[in-house]
Structures are given as structure tokens and as C-alpha cells.
Design a protein around this motif. Structure first.
Motif, mmCIF file in Angstrom:
data_model
loop_
_atom_site.group_PDB
_atom_site.id
_atom_site.type_symbol
_atom_site.label_atom_id
_atom_site.label_comp_id
_atom_site.label_asym_id
_atom_site.label_seq_id
_atom_site.Cartn_x
_atom_site.Cartn_y
_atom_site.Cartn_z
ATOM 1 N N ALA A 22 0.834 -1.201 0.000
ATOM 2 C CA ALA A 22 0.000 0.000 0.000
ATOM 3 C C ALA A 22 0.866 1.246 0.000
ATOM 4 C CB ALA A 22 -0.930 -0.024 1.211
ATOM 5 N N SER A 23 1.980 1.209 0.758
ATOM 6 C CA SER A 23 2.862 2.369 0.829
ATOM 7 C C SER A 23 3.477 2.688 -0.527
ATOM 8 C CB SER A 23 3.964 2.115 1.860
ATOM 9 O OG SER A 23 4.884 3.172 1.866
ATOM 10 N N VAL A 24 3.956 1.688 -1.228
ATOM 11 C CA VAL A 24 4.568 1.913 -2.540
ATOM 12 C C VAL A 24 3.547 2.506 -3.503
ATOM 13 C CG1 VAL A 24 5.522 0.761 -4.563
ATOM 14 C CG2 VAL A 24 6.356 0.169 -2.293
ATOM 15 N N ALA A 25 2.353 1.938 -3.549
ATOM 16 C CA ALA A 25 1.329 2.442 -4.456
ATOM 17 C C ALA A 25 0.917 3.865 -4.094
ATOM 18 C CB ALA A 25 0.117 1.511 -4.443
ATOM 19 N N GLU A 26 0.811 4.131 -2.798
ATOM 20 C CA GLU A 26 0.413 5.469 -2.376
ATOM 21 C C GLU A 26 1.509 6.498 -2.682
ATOM 22 O OE1 GLU A 26 -0.548 4.873 1.693
ATOM 23 O OE2 GLU A 26 -2.443 3.846 1.240
ATOM 24 N N GLU A 27 2.773 6.111 -2.506
ATOM 25 C CA GLU A 27 3.864 7.022 -2.849
ATOM 26 C C GLU A 27 3.882 7.312 -4.349
ATOM 27 O OE1 GLU A 27 7.425 5.247 -1.429
ATOM 28 O OE2 GLU A 27 6.868 5.406 0.688
ATOM 29 N N ASP A 39 8.696 9.283 -12.597
ATOM 30 C CA ASP A 39 9.195 8.751 -11.336
ATOM 31 C C ASP A 39 8.202 7.776 -10.716
ATOM 32 O OD1 ASP A 39 11.529 10.133 -11.542
ATOM 33 O OD2 ASP A 39 11.020 11.693 -10.095
ATOM 34 N N ALA A 40 6.907 8.069 -10.847
ATOM 35 C CA ALA A 40 5.896 7.148 -10.329
ATOM 36 C C ALA A 40 6.003 5.794 -11.025
ATOM 37 C CB ALA A 40 4.497 7.731 -10.531
ATOM 38 N N LEU A 41 6.209 5.838 -12.343
ATOM 39 C CA LEU A 41 6.323 4.588 -13.095
ATOM 40 C C LEU A 41 7.558 3.807 -12.655
ATOM 41 C CD1 LEU A 41 5.213 2.794 -15.366
ATOM 42 C CD2 LEU A 41 6.602 4.124 -16.969
ATOM 43 N N ARG A 42 8.685 4.495 -12.496
ATOM 44 C CA ARG A 42 9.904 3.799 -12.052
ATOM 45 C C ARG A 42 9.703 3.159 -10.677
ATOM 46 N NH1 ARG A 42 12.609 7.953 -14.992
ATOM 47 N NH2 ARG A 42 12.475 9.401 -13.230
ATOM 48 N N LYS A 43 9.023 3.857 -9.782
ATOM 49 C CA LYS A 43 8.819 3.331 -8.433
ATOM 50 C C LYS A 43 7.989 2.046 -8.461
ATOM 51 C CE LYS A 43 8.469 5.942 -4.839
ATOM 52 N NZ LYS A 43 9.413 5.318 -3.881
ATOM 53 N N VAL A 44 6.865 2.060 -9.174
ATOM 54 C CA VAL A 44 6.020 0.856 -9.157
ATOM 55 C C VAL A 44 6.656 -0.280 -9.955
ATOM 56 C CG1 VAL A 44 3.846 2.039 -8.690
ATOM 57 C CG2 VAL A 44 4.591 1.762 -11.054
ATOM 58 N N GLU A 45 7.385 0.045 -11.017
ATOM 59 C CA GLU A 45 8.009 -1.030 -11.798
ATOM 60 C C GLU A 45 9.131 -1.700 -11.002
ATOM 61 O OE1 GLU A 45 8.988 0.600 -15.643
ATOM 62 O OE2 GLU A 45 7.010 0.030 -16.438
ATOM 63 N N ARG A 58 0.100 -2.433 -9.834
ATOM 64 C CA ARG A 58 -0.141 -2.600 -11.272
ATOM 65 C C ARG A 58 -1.137 -1.556 -11.775
ATOM 66 N NH1 ARG A 58 -1.680 -8.835 -11.651
ATOM 67 N NH2 ARG A 58 -2.177 -8.252 -13.812
ATOM 68 N N PHE A 59 -2.151 -1.274 -10.955
ATOM 69 C CA PHE A 59 -3.148 -0.279 -11.344
ATOM 70 C C PHE A 59 -2.512 1.107 -11.472
ATOM 71 C CE2 PHE A 59 -6.671 2.601 -10.936
ATOM 72 C CZ PHE A 59 -7.739 1.937 -11.517
ATOM 73 N N VAL A 60 -1.696 1.496 -10.480
ATOM 74 C CA VAL A 60 -1.023 2.796 -10.538
ATOM 75 C C VAL A 60 -0.069 2.840 -11.729
ATOM 76 C CG1 VAL A 60 0.493 4.390 -9.301
ATOM 77 C CG2 VAL A 60 -1.294 3.160 -8.074
ATOM 78 N N ARG A 61 0.550 1.712 -12.031
ATOM 79 C CA ARG A 61 1.408 1.659 -13.219
ATOM 80 C C ARG A 61 0.593 2.008 -14.469
ATOM 81 N NH1 ARG A 61 2.969 -2.704 -16.955
ATOM 82 N NH2 ARG A 61 4.890 -2.030 -17.999
ATOM 83 N N GLY A 62 -0.616 1.481 -14.565
ATOM 84 C CA GLY A 62 -1.469 1.802 -15.704
ATOM 85 C C GLY A 62 -1.768 3.283 -15.789
ATOM 86 N N LEU A 63 -2.070 3.918 -14.641
ATOM 87 C CA LEU A 63 -2.333 5.352 -14.632
ATOM 88 C C LEU A 63 -1.106 6.147 -15.073
ATOM 89 C CD1 LEU A 63 -4.377 5.824 -11.331
ATOM 90 C CD2 LEU A 63 -5.254 5.760 -13.671
ATOM 91 N N ALA A 64 0.072 5.714 -14.606
ATOM 92 C CA ALA A 64 1.301 6.413 -14.997
ATOM 93 C C ALA A 64 1.532 6.303 -16.502
ATOM 94 C CB ALA A 64 2.492 5.830 -14.234
ATOM 95 N N ALA A 74 -0.787 0.898 -21.426
ATOM 96 C CA ALA A 74 -1.786 1.069 -20.371
ATOM 97 C C ALA A 74 -2.969 0.134 -20.589
ATOM 98 C CB ALA A 74 -2.257 2.521 -20.325
ATOM 99 N N ILE A 75 -3.385 -0.015 -21.843
ATOM 100 C CA ILE A 75 -4.488 -0.931 -22.143
ATOM 101 C C ILE A 75 -4.138 -2.352 -21.718
ATOM 102 C CG2 ILE A 75 -5.675 -2.093 -24.063
ATOM 103 C CD1 ILE A 75 -5.880 0.627 -25.427
ATOM 104 N N ARG A 76 -2.904 -2.771 -22.003
ATOM 105 C CA ARG A 76 -2.498 -4.126 -21.612
ATOM 106 C C ARG A 76 -2.506 -4.288 -20.089
ATOM 107 N NH1 ARG A 76 1.059 -3.563 -26.054
ATOM 108 N NH2 ARG A 76 2.814 -2.931 -24.721
#
Length: 320
Positions: A22-27, A39-45, A58-64, A74-76
Motif C-alpha cells: 500500500a505504501s509503494v502504491a500510495e507514494e 518517477d511514479a512509473l519507475r517506483k512501481v516497476e 499494477r493499477f497505478v502503473r497503468g495510470l502512470a 496502459a491498455i495491456r
């Protein structure tokens, strides 16, 4: 206006390390809210390399990826989430928004109906589904008016659809704070089809039926371009249309196919159209607002129209 959503932490049951996940996704979400999608994409990846099934990351990655205009990726992401977590409505919703941006309203409708099958009280999906049906209706009415420009009932229906608030906006630049329930808060995202062109007041020597028929042609032209529907787009040009700049018709068509097909997303709006008579037809002048994933501009555009087989077709097109 179709809406993206953010997945709430309460909506996910994490298989391991729920506090860290939860912390990683929220950050990462906080970085997105600050406009720092890279930077958000690098963090979640980085996090997903060790936790590949973390649904929220994974959801936040899609938003990024959406913010970075990497639409196909993003569609994938969202499509994979619908397969792995079919009980979550939010990935279906965002998948529908992305399909709509590409003009694929049928797939957008199917995705939203899947979201509502899992959560019938999901208000965002209901609202988006209404926008999809409005876009489908507007496109159908425009096609019908091209075939039957004198149909007053169709014009009235098109006018009603045009009054709906479905104007495009920028893609998901902000995400709202978490709501107290799992159905996610939302951020604005663009609808793919522009509203039909505003009907201008008729000129003194042009009757209302002609004005409405020309306006329908203008709306069909902007929607075909926005939806990258090349067959419908080229069908609106007269057989003897001569491109500007000494291009042949074949070279012009090849150039237009490349320029229309290349962007992932296009929006074309016609603002304040003015109609006047010419020696052999009509001239409609307007402000053209163009936006794609890589470029936007506003220009003064003029289309000259002539009647071909009972329909108004474009015989000249130029920018002044």
C-alpha cells in the motif's frame, strides 16, 4: 466526459506485505498527483519486479502509462488486471476510457458493462456508459444525416445529443483523494468523440434546412477525423476536390492517411462556423481546434462545399 478512476487500497486483498504494498502504491500515486509520472512509473516497476501480482501497484502503473501517453501499454495493464482480478470494477472502467479515446465505443461499452456486472452500484461506470451511448448516438445520427440531409427529426435528435456535456478534457492530470468506500474516486479523462458542431444562425440568403445540412456535414467531418475513420473522412470530399499546394489527389490522400493514423489520439472541434454563398456553392469558415497526444493548435479554417448527389461535399479546404 469519461472518467478515469483510482483503485482504493481497501479494494485489494494483498497476498503478502500489505503495508509495504500500500505504501509503494500510495507514494507512486502522490508522484502522479504532483505531475511526476516518470518517477511514479519507475517506483512501481521496481516494486513489481519483486511483487508481480500486486494489483494496486499494477493499477497505478497503468495510470502512470496513461499520463505518459503510452496508451497501448496502459491498455495491456488494465486488461491483464480484469483477467487476474475480475471482481474489481475499476480496471474495466479505465480500460473503457482508453478504448473510447481510440474511437472503439463498442469495446468501451462492453468493458463498462463488465464493470457494472461486478458492481451494479458503481456510479462512475454508469456515467461513463451514458457518455458512450451518447457518442454512439451522435455518430449514428451524423451518418444518417449524410444519407438524408433533409430529415428534420434526425437534426433535432442530433441537436439534443450535442447539448450533452461530453467535451474533451486533458487526460487524468489529477486524481482525487480516497473516498470512504472501495468504489474509487475519479479524475477527468477525455471522451474521444467531440460534440456535434454548434448550428450557426442562418445567413440572410441561406435557408435553415441548408444551414442544418451543412452543419451536419461539418460535424461528420470533424468526427470522422477525430475517430480516425478514414473511409468516412475521404467520403466527405468531392470527386473533383483539389488539394492546396499543388499536391495530386493521390499524394494528398496518402499524406492525410499518414497524419491521421499516426497519433494515438485525435480531437478536432469546429468553433463558431459561419456560412456564406459562393458562385458555385457554399463557404463555411470556423476556428479549428486540433489536439492529439503529441500536438495541438488552433487555426482559422475554411471549407468550400458543393452539392454532389444531393449531399454537400468539400471541394476546397484551406487555412488562412
Amino acid at each position: 466526459m469519461l472518467k478515469f478512476c483510482r483503485i482504493a487500497a481497501a479494494a485489494i486483498v494483498f497476498a503478502s506485505a500489505p503495508v509495504l504494498a500500500a505504501s509503494v502504491a500510495e507514494e507512486a500515486q502522490a508522484l502522479l498527483n504532483q505531475g511526476n509520472a516518470a518517477d511514479a512509473l519507475r517506483k512501481v516497476e521496481t516494486h513489481l519486479q519483486a511483487n508481480p501480482q500486486d494489483a494496486q501497484a499494477r493499477f497505478v502503473r497503468g495510470l502512470a502509462l496513461v499520463r505518459l501517453n503510452r496508451t497501448e501499454q496502459a491498455i495491456r495493464v488494465f486488461a491483464d488486471l480484469t483477467r487476474d482480478y475480475p471482481q474489481l470494477p475499476e480496471p474495466y472502467n479505465n480500460l473503457a476510457v482508453l478504448y473510447a479515446q481510440q474511437g472503439d465505443y463498442e469495446r468501451a461499452r462492453d468493458a463498462l458493462e463488465a464493470a457494472l456486472a461486478t458492481h451494479p452500484s458503481y456510479a462512475t461506470a454508469h456515467e461513463n456508459l451514458g457518455d458512450i451511448y451518447a457518442a454512439l448516438a451522435g455518430a449514428s445520427y451524423n451518418r444518417a444525416l449524410m444519407l438524408d440531409p433533409g430529415n428534420g427529426a434526425l437534426r433535432r435528435k442530433l441537436s439534443l445529443v450535442g447539448q450533452l456535456d461530453n467535451a474533451p478534457s486533458d487526460p487524468a492530470t489529477t486524481v482525487a483523494a480516497p473516498a470512504p468506500r472501495a468504489a474509487a474516486p475519479v479524475a477527468s479523462a477525455p471522451a474521444l468523440a467531440p460534440a456535434p458542431a454548434t448550428i450557426p444562425p442562418p445567413a440572410a440568403d441561406i435557408d435553415a434546412a441548408t444551414t442544418q445540412a451543412v452543419t451536419a456535414t461539418l460535424a461528420a467531418w470533424s468526427q470522422a477525423w477525430s475517430g480516425k475513420n478514414l473511409e468516412a473522412y475521404f467520403a466527405l470530399y468531392a470527386p473533383d476536390f483539389l488539394p492546396e499546394g499543388s499536391l495530386s489527389r493521390g499524394a494528398w490522400e496518402a499524406q492525410r492517411r499518414d497524419r491521421i493514423s499516426r497519433p494515438k489520439r485525435i480531437s478536432v472541434k469546429t468553433v463558431n462556423p459561419q456560412i456564406a454563398r459562393t458562385s458555385d456553392g457554399l463557404r463555411v469558415s470556423f476556428r479549428q481546434d486540433y489536439e492529439s497526444d503529441a500536438f495541438s493548435d488552433q487555426v482559422a479554417k475554411t471549407l468550400e462545399l458543393k452539392q454532389v448527389g444531393g449531399s454537400w461535399k468539400i471541394s476546397r479546404e484551406y487555412t488562412r
